[in-house]
Design a protein around this motif. Sequence first.
Motif: not given
Length: 258
Positions: A170-174, A203-207
């Motif tokens: 996973x990737x968590x990005x802002x 799987x990339x999740x962007x806030x």
Amino acid sequence: MINKVVGSAAEAVADIPEGASLAVGGFGLCGVPVTLIDAVHAQGTADLETVSNNCGVDGWGLGILLSDHRIRRTISSYVGENKEFARQYLSGELEVELTPQGTLAEKLRAGGAGIPAFYTTAGVGTQVSEGGLPQRYDAEGNVTQASRPKEVRSFDGVDHVLEESLRPDYALVHAWKGDRHGNLVFHATAMNFNPLCAQAGRITIAEVEELVEPGELDPAQVHTPGIFVQRVVLAPGVEKRVEKRTVSLAAPTSSEGA
């Protein structure tokens, strides 16, 4: 096109399992996806491997996962602003793979581009290539696990070390702005590792601070195309800290200087 917006950060990270690897954007305190990190912390996920330039600071960012012993292993390039990190590493509670900063960036970029490995001059002639970097200590301070030697090859008479790319689960990005298709725009220095992590994650999740409709973003200004992003969460008003605040002294008045 798929609408990739989910209703909450908790929903966005709900399927991150125990033992997952996470690429986490940010540099120092800039561009850190704190809303998503907080959601991972709240759901109790543990035994994580993180890939990030630094592992947060005490009590903030990845530091909250670290303090609760949710991180088993980390791949980072700079870890000097977190006392709890140092304590866990030196007491044998945390495995650490130190990586040159540019090499870490390229490991992520290449992984996202489908390149399994690459050669670089960074680290040649040091423990980065020759092995022996401490990765884990025991409680008495003895090295129990060290890095292995890497392949070195000469190109045009110059030695290069072979580095394997990274493809975290996973990737968590802002991001500053994003649309419902997952196209992202990062603001100024918050680009740092965020686009690289976004590209590398399976799987990339962007806030995003601001959610816009498809077509509102100038295609020429999009930093990360939506093809790399699977989920988008609106996270307005996130806290933006200053890592090292510098205050200049006021100039003396004429009477003070007399």
